[in-house]
Write an enzyme that holds these catalytic residues in place. Structure first.
Site, short mmCIF file in Angstrom:
data_model
loop_
_atom_site.label_atom_id
_atom_site.label_comp_id
_atom_site.label_asym_id
_atom_site.label_seq_id
_atom_site.Cartn_x
_atom_site.Cartn_y
_atom_site.Cartn_z
N LYS A 1 0.35 5.58 8.14
CA LYS A 1 1.06 5.69 6.86
C LYS A 1 0.08 5.83 5.70
O LYS A 1 0.24 6.68 4.82
CB LYS A 1 1.95 4.46 6.68
N SER B 1 0.87 -1.19 0.00
CA SER B 1 0.00 0.00 0.00
C SER B 1 0.90 1.23 0.00
O SER B 1 1.53 1.54 1.01
CB SER B 1 -0.90 0.00 1.23
N LYS C 1 -7.20 1.75 -2.67
CA LYS C 1 -6.81 1.34 -1.31
C LYS C 1 -6.87 2.52 -0.34
O LYS C 1 -7.32 2.37 0.81
CB LYS C 1 -5.40 0.74 -1.32
#
Length: 292
Positions: free
Chosen positions: A238, A95, A170
């Protein structure tokens, strides 16, 4: 089919093991030698470098923490770009920031190496079960080639657009999950403070419109005070950071996501960065001065 698999962390290790169970030939590498030994014990070839894992592979899967690691492993000295054969397909299941995926794919294409970005959702439990949701960006022909691998790793795989689109998808997923966890925490603490049993409130509402996979997965963890990581707070921070960068680049306001980012930063400062993201309940626990 020969597969090079790079990145055997909390997600990558069970994914690699599922591919071995399905009969694929894997060459694996990770900076954690113990993880390499564990997967090698299940039948993979243990590699001592990224290049060794990539050099003979038809498909190269990377499952790494963030954009800098992906760029280093693929584009850095001794990396995938230097060692993979022309015509190989890189499937980055990390990701990362969408613009990083585009950068890496562009550099690979100059060497005749193809790439799709294919981040996943579902955390460690679904990585173990092989029921991940896989979001893919790239060319249809490359997606079709990787589909047999995706069928082992996930319960769904969908091509959503050109390279980088997988990670846009995502980031959208991670925004919605984070806001759902925060809303769930907030609601359960209100129920507790107002005199209701939060476990019974959850049981009553989970079958209604508020019900969701997030609620079913995270409410029991909150109620038990069990924050063993399936997906860590640090990793969700993140992802939200990448979402906020993408939003800024596209002049899109995301105020709810920004607020939840502050909640996550607060619990990280309290020592919960390595806890499951359901530990967002700890933020409300602190301000309400009681537990669920």
């Amino acid at each position: 089919m020969s597969i090079g698999f790079i990145g055997l962390g909390i997600m990558g290790k069970p994914m690699a093991k599922n591919l071995l169970k399905a009969g694929y030939s894997l060459s694996v590498y990770d900076i954690n030698a113990d993880a390499v030994k564990e997967v090698a014990a299940d039948g993979a070839k243990a590699c001592s470098s990224v290049g060794d894992a990539a050099k003979d592979a038809k498909i190269i899967i990377t499952m790494l923490p963030d954009s800098p690691q992906v760029e280093d492993v693929i584009l850095g000295a001794g990396g995938v770009c230097e060692n993979a054969k022309a015509g190989a397909l890189v499937v980055d299941m990390s990701s990362i920031a969408p613009e990083s995926a585009i950068k890496v794919a562009t550099a690979l294409s100059e060497k005749g190496i193809r790439m799709i970005d294919a981040p996943v959702s579902g955390g460690e439990p679904k990585a173990i079960d092989g029921t991940l949701a896989i979001m893919v960006g790239g060319k249809q022909a490359d997606f079709d080639e990787a589909k047999q691998v995706f069928d082992v790793l996930g319960s769904s795989a969908l091509l959503v657009g050109e390279i980088g689109s997988g990670n846009i998808c995502k980031l959208t997923n991670q925004m919605i999950v984070a806001i759902n966890i925060a809303a769930l925490s907030e609601g359960l603490f209100l129920a507790k403070k107002a005199g209701a049993d939060p476990s019974k409130v959850w049981s009553a509402i989970k079958g209604g419109l508020a019900g969701s996979n997030v609620m079913n997965a995270k409410a029991p963890m909150m109620l038990e005070g069990n924050f063993t990581p399936g997906f860590k707070v640090d990793l969700h921070i993140k992802d939200i950071n990448n979402a906020m960068k993408t939003a800024q680049e596209n002049e899109t306001p995301i105020p709810l996501t920004a607020a939840v980012m502050q909640f996550m930063q607060a619990i990280k400062l309290d020592g919960h960065g390595q806890s499951d993201h359901s530990a967002l309940a700890k933020f409300y626990e602190k301000i309400c001065e009681e537990t669920l």
